[in-house]
Design an enzyme around this catalytic site. Structure first.
Site, PDB file in Angstrom:
ATOM      1  N   ARG A  39       1.216  -1.143   0.383  1.00 55.17           N
ATOM      2  CA  ARG A  39      -0.012  -0.213  -0.095  1.00 55.17           C
ATOM      3  C   ARG A  39       0.621   1.197   0.058  1.00 55.17           C
ATOM      4  O   ARG A  39       1.500   1.493   1.059  1.00 55.17           O
ATOM      5  CB  ARG A  39      -0.588   0.023   1.545  1.00 55.17           C
ATOM      6  CG  ARG A  39      -1.894   0.873   1.304  1.00 55.17           C
ATOM      7  CD  ARG A  39      -3.047   1.022   2.291  1.00 55.17           C
ATOM      8  NE  ARG A  39      -3.746   2.647   2.689  1.00 55.17           N
ATOM      9  CZ  ARG A  39      -3.381   3.188   2.922  1.00 55.17           C
ATOM     10  NH1 ARG A  39      -2.831   3.099   3.535  1.00 55.17           N
ATOM     11  NH2 ARG A  39      -4.695   3.946   3.241  1.00 55.17           N
ATOM     12  N   SER A 108     -12.924  -3.097  -0.510  1.00 54.08           N
ATOM     13  CA  SER A 108     -13.419  -2.543   0.612  1.00 54.08           C
ATOM     14  C   SER A 108     -14.643  -2.175   0.688  1.00 54.08           C
ATOM     15  O   SER A 108     -15.206  -1.253  -0.296  1.00 54.08           O
ATOM     16  CB  SER A 108     -12.627  -1.093   0.906  1.00 54.08           C
ATOM     17  OG  SER A 108     -11.012  -1.685   1.131  1.00 54.08           O
ATOM     18  N   LYS A 137      -4.973   5.723   8.925  1.00 57.78           N
ATOM     19  CA  LYS A 137      -5.630   6.268   7.338  1.00 57.78           C
ATOM     20  C   LYS A 137      -6.642   7.463   7.621  1.00 57.78           C
ATOM     21  O   LYS A 137      -7.709   7.381   8.715  1.00 57.78           O
ATOM     22  CB  LYS A 137      -6.810   4.986   6.657  1.00 57.78           C
ATOM     23  CG  LYS A 137      -7.585   4.992   5.282  1.00 57.78           C
ATOM     24  CD  LYS A 137      -7.999   4.299   5.110  1.00 57.78           C
ATOM     25  CE  LYS A 137      -8.330   4.159   3.340  1.00 57.78           C
ATOM     26  NZ  LYS A 137     -10.102   4.170   3.102  1.00 57.78           N
TER      27      LYS A 137
HETATM   28  N1  3NM Z   1      -8.571   0.969   5.011  1.00 54.81           N
HETATM   29  P1  3NM Z   1      -4.452   0.077  10.872  1.00 54.81           P
HETATM   30  S1  3NM Z   1      -8.913   1.347   7.614  1.00 54.81           S
HETATM   31  C1  3NM Z   1      -5.941   1.208   4.798  1.00 54.81           C
HETATM   32  O1  3NM Z   1     -12.262   0.522   6.566  1.00 54.81           O
HETATM   33  C2  3NM Z   1      -7.816   1.009   5.792  1.00 54.81           C
HETATM   34  O2  3NM Z   1     -11.131   0.529   5.170  1.00 54.81           O
HETATM   35  C3  3NM Z   1      -9.726   0.741   6.151  1.00 54.81           C
HETATM   36  O3  3NM Z   1      -4.753   0.648   9.649  1.00 54.81           O
HETATM   37  C4  3NM Z   1     -11.063   0.994   5.988  1.00 54.81           C
HETATM   38  O4  3NM Z   1      -3.715  -1.300  11.001  1.00 54.81           O
HETATM   39  C5  3NM Z   1      -7.556   1.502   7.010  1.00 54.81           C
HETATM   40  O5  3NM Z   1      -3.238   0.418  11.474  1.00 54.81           O
HETATM   41  C6  3NM Z   1      -5.559   1.544   8.098  1.00 54.81           C
HETATM   42  O6  3NM Z   1      -5.696   0.327  12.085  1.00 54.81           O
HETATM   43  C7  3NM Z   1      -5.328   0.496   8.802  1.00 54.81           C
END
Ligand code: 3NM
Length: 207
Positions: A39, A108, A137
């Site tokens: 990513r 997603s 994010k």
């Molecule tokens: N997508 P972490 S939340 C890349 O909800 C991403 O689709 C998301 O990072 C979604 O594990 C997210 O540090 C961030 O919380 C995930």
């Protein structure tokens, strides 16, 4: 479209940990990861192509499957194992046409309606989140929570389901209990570069 999702699905983040994507793959694989998403949102297409190519070389050496975030063109150009698409990217149907039947395509979703829509698409897994608040994010949709995850699990039958957003070694078992087949994680593995392999192994142990 037959493949088994590992319980832990790491995403790379060069901004967070300061390492190349290839080095992140090395460290994540040393902790047991066999399925990783590259990513990267900052680089030009040319630079991303080069980084992705170098990362895929390492992934291949280590027997890791490498998925590219957002970019079907890059996945196709380097012959990656697949692509992960967001709601605003090329459609899964178009990506499937370009990448062929053997590519792994993930998507997603952020609410029940999107997850239900995803069931009709040519996907290998459906991602759902953010399950918990995340600092990784900035443009995330509202937090969905564990109850919604359980609801999505029921609604999509036995489709492979990846949960994402704020997941760590403390809450991952709960996420699996609520119906996820796999947890996609960034900060819980990458926030301290020196402990990436150990944290990955620990997360696998927890679930
Ligand atoms: N997508 P972490 S939340 C890349 O909800 C991403 O689709 C998301 O990072 C979604 O594990 C997210 O540090 C961030 O919380 C995930």
């Amino acid at each position: 479209m037959q493949f088994e999702l590992p319980r832990v699905y790491p995403l790379t983040d060069a901004t967070l940990c300061g390492l190349s994507h290839a080095e992140q793959v090395r460290r994540l694989a040393a902790g047991g990861a066999s399925f990783i998403q590259l990513r990267e949102k900052r680089l030009s297409s040319r630079d991303l192509f080069r980084e992705a190519e170098a990362t895929l070389k390492v992934a291949r050496e280590l027997g890791v499957k490498l998925i590219i975030n957002d970019r079907v063109d890059i996945a196709l150009a380097i012959r990656a194992d697949g692509v992960h698409l967001g709601q605003d990217d090329l459609t899964p149907t178009a990506a499937r046409q370009l990448l062929g039947p053997d590519a792994i395509i993930g998507y997603s979703t952020h609410n029940l309606a999107q997850a239900l829509e995803a069931v009709q698409l040519p996907l290998d897994y459906i991602a759902f989140g953010p399950i918990f608040p995340t600092g990784t994010k900035s443009d995330t949709s509202p937090v969905v929570g564990l109850a919604a995850l359980k609801e999505v699990r029921k609604a999509i039958d036995n489709r492979p389901l990846v949960a994402i957003g704020g997941i760590n070694s403390e809450n991952a078992a709960d996420v699996i209990e609520h119906g996820a087949d796999s947890v996609a994680v960034i900060s819980c593995l990458l926030s301290k570069p020196a402990t990436i392999s150990a944290r990955t192994a620990r997360l696998f142990e927890k679930i």
